[in-house]
Design a protein around this motif. Structure first.
Motif, short mmCIF file in Angstrom:
data_model
loop_
_atom_site.label_atom_id
_atom_site.label_comp_id
_atom_site.label_asym_id
_atom_site.label_seq_id
_atom_site.Cartn_x
_atom_site.Cartn_y
_atom_site.Cartn_z
N UNK A 89 0.95 -1.18 0.09
CA UNK A 89 -0.12 -0.05 -0.01
C UNK A 89 0.90 1.25 0.09
N UNK A 90 0.07 2.26 -0.50
CA UNK A 90 1.17 3.74 -0.17
C UNK A 90 1.81 3.81 0.97
N UNK A 91 1.03 3.65 2.10
CA UNK A 91 1.54 4.02 3.36
C UNK A 91 2.78 2.77 3.73
N UNK A 92 2.65 1.64 3.48
CA UNK A 92 3.45 0.66 3.72
C UNK A 92 4.85 0.97 2.66
N UNK A 93 4.84 1.85 1.75
CA UNK A 93 5.78 2.17 0.89
C UNK A 93 6.69 3.22 1.67
N UNK A 94 5.89 4.14 2.16
CA UNK A 94 6.67 5.15 3.06
C UNK A 94 7.25 4.64 4.08
N UNK A 95 6.76 3.78 4.80
CA UNK A 95 7.22 3.21 5.78
C UNK A 95 8.61 2.38 5.66
N UNK A 96 8.34 1.46 4.37
CA UNK A 96 9.56 0.53 3.98
C UNK A 96 10.55 1.56 3.76
N UNK A 97 10.44 2.62 2.93
CA UNK A 97 11.60 3.59 2.32
C UNK A 97 12.24 4.24 3.84
N UNK A 98 11.56 4.61 4.68
CA UNK A 98 12.19 5.22 6.05
C UNK A 98 12.92 4.16 6.82
N UNK A 99 12.07 3.07 6.90
CA UNK A 99 13.02 1.98 7.87
C UNK A 99 14.30 1.46 7.05
N UNK A 100 14.40 1.48 5.70
CA UNK A 100 15.30 0.83 4.74
C UNK A 100 16.39 2.03 4.69
N UNK A 101 15.99 3.30 5.14
CA UNK A 101 17.17 4.37 5.13
C UNK A 101 17.71 4.43 6.83
N UNK A 102 17.22 3.51 7.61
CA UNK A 102 17.90 3.38 9.03
C UNK A 102 17.15 4.06 9.98
N UNK A 103 15.83 4.72 9.77
CA UNK A 103 14.90 5.49 10.88
C UNK A 103 14.59 4.38 11.63
N UNK A 104 14.33 4.88 13.03
CA UNK A 104 13.88 3.69 14.13
C UNK A 104 12.39 3.84 13.89
N UNK A 105 11.75 2.97 14.53
CA UNK A 105 10.23 2.88 14.50
C UNK A 105 9.80 4.27 15.21
N UNK A 106 10.42 5.00 16.05
CA UNK A 106 9.91 5.96 16.69
C UNK A 106 10.16 7.13 15.74
N UNK A 107 11.11 7.06 15.13
CA UNK A 107 11.39 8.24 14.02
C UNK A 107 10.56 8.24 12.96
N UNK A 108 10.05 7.00 12.65
CA UNK A 108 9.01 6.74 11.56
C UNK A 108 7.62 7.32 11.87
N UNK A 109 7.33 7.03 13.05
CA UNK A 109 6.28 7.28 13.75
C UNK A 109 5.86 8.86 13.45
N UNK A 110 6.92 9.54 14.07
CA UNK A 110 7.08 10.96 14.16
C UNK A 110 7.08 11.79 12.74
N UNK A 111 7.78 10.92 11.80
CA UNK A 111 7.69 11.46 10.42
C UNK A 111 6.45 11.32 9.84
N UNK A 112 5.70 10.39 9.93
CA UNK A 112 4.40 10.11 9.39
C UNK A 112 3.14 10.45 10.06
N UNK A 113 3.45 10.82 11.33
CA UNK A 113 2.33 11.32 12.16
C UNK A 113 1.28 10.04 12.70
N UNK A 114 1.97 8.87 12.82
CA UNK A 114 1.16 7.77 13.21
C UNK A 114 1.96 7.12 14.54
N UNK A 115 1.20 6.11 15.02
CA UNK A 115 1.82 5.51 16.17
C UNK A 115 2.96 4.50 15.97
#
Length: 221
Positions: free
Chosen positions: A162-188
């Motif tokens: 899904x579009x949201x899964x792509x966003x999460x995938x790219x950020x995680x692949x770039x080394x973001x932590x789960x917390x950083x991804x949550x902050x970047x995308x405004x999700x839990x």
């Protein structure tokens, strides 16, 4: 530029906090030069806003509920509005796909307020505007240098997400932590974990390390 000549802008993004931030920044830096006349959170709202307000420029997120930014462009193609993509994604398939769809430019959300104002003015004047690191592969793609072929090879894999899964995938692949991804995308953080599990399952990968290698091999970082 006088108030009467201010460029009318619609801000389209599914995150209300981001929309408000962009609108406030443009009000502060672009007074008399640009005027935000409407905001929209999804494809239908964006199409309606373009029809109602006839803006000069639409700031358009790539990933939107209802079909994405490309769908907004497709449904308003007969209007005179110019589109500037403003996205967290700097992946090749997003950038090139959006430009092929009809956007005049593509900048990432790391852009500053004055830079964004300048980009809007240039787009309204008919220029094409890209964040510096994006311009090279856009030019390569439209010169037939091979990136378009690369896009075809990754479409099947990306279509599983899904579009949201792509966003999460790219950020995680770039080394973001789960917390950083949550902050970047405004999700839990829990939502990030759920998306990440789905990404790994759909791509048949077993770890973040494998995901990073997968994304790097496909030039998605």
């Amino acid at each position: 530029m006088s108030d009467a000549a201010a460029i009318r802008v619609v801000v389209v993004d599914d995150h209300a906090m981001f929309r408000r931030g962009v609108s406030a920044e443009l009000a502060a830096t672009g007074a008399g030069r640009v005027e935000v006349v409407a905001e929209a959170a999804d494809v239908d709202e964006a199409v309606a806003a373009v029809a109602a307000h006839r803006p000069g420029v639409v700031l358009l997120d790539v990933h939107l509920p209802g079909g994405g930014g490309a769908e907004v462009i497709r449904r308003t193609r007969d209007s005179e509005v110019r589109f500037l993509a403003l996205s967290v994604s700097d992946a090749a398939e997003d950038v090139i796909g959006t430009i092929r769809g009809g956007a005049r430019g593509y900048v990432t959300k790391t852009i500053t307020g004055p830079e964004l104002l300048d980009a809007i003015v240039r787009i309204a004047d008919g220029d094409a505007v890209f964040s510096p690191r994006l311009a090279g592969f856009v030019l390569d793609a439209f010169a037939g240098a091979g990136i378009s072929a690369d896009l075809a090879s990754v479409d099947e894999d990306l279509d599983r997400l899904t579009e949201r899964e792509r966003e999460v995938m790219r950020l995680i692949a770039r080394g973001y932590s789960y917390k950083e991804v949550a902050k970047e995308l405004f999700i839990s953080i829990k939502t990030v974990e759920t998306h990440m599990s789905s990404v790994l399952r759909k791509l048949q990968l077993s770890s973040r390390h494998e995901l990073t290698r997968w994304a790097s091999d496909r030039r998605l970082l």
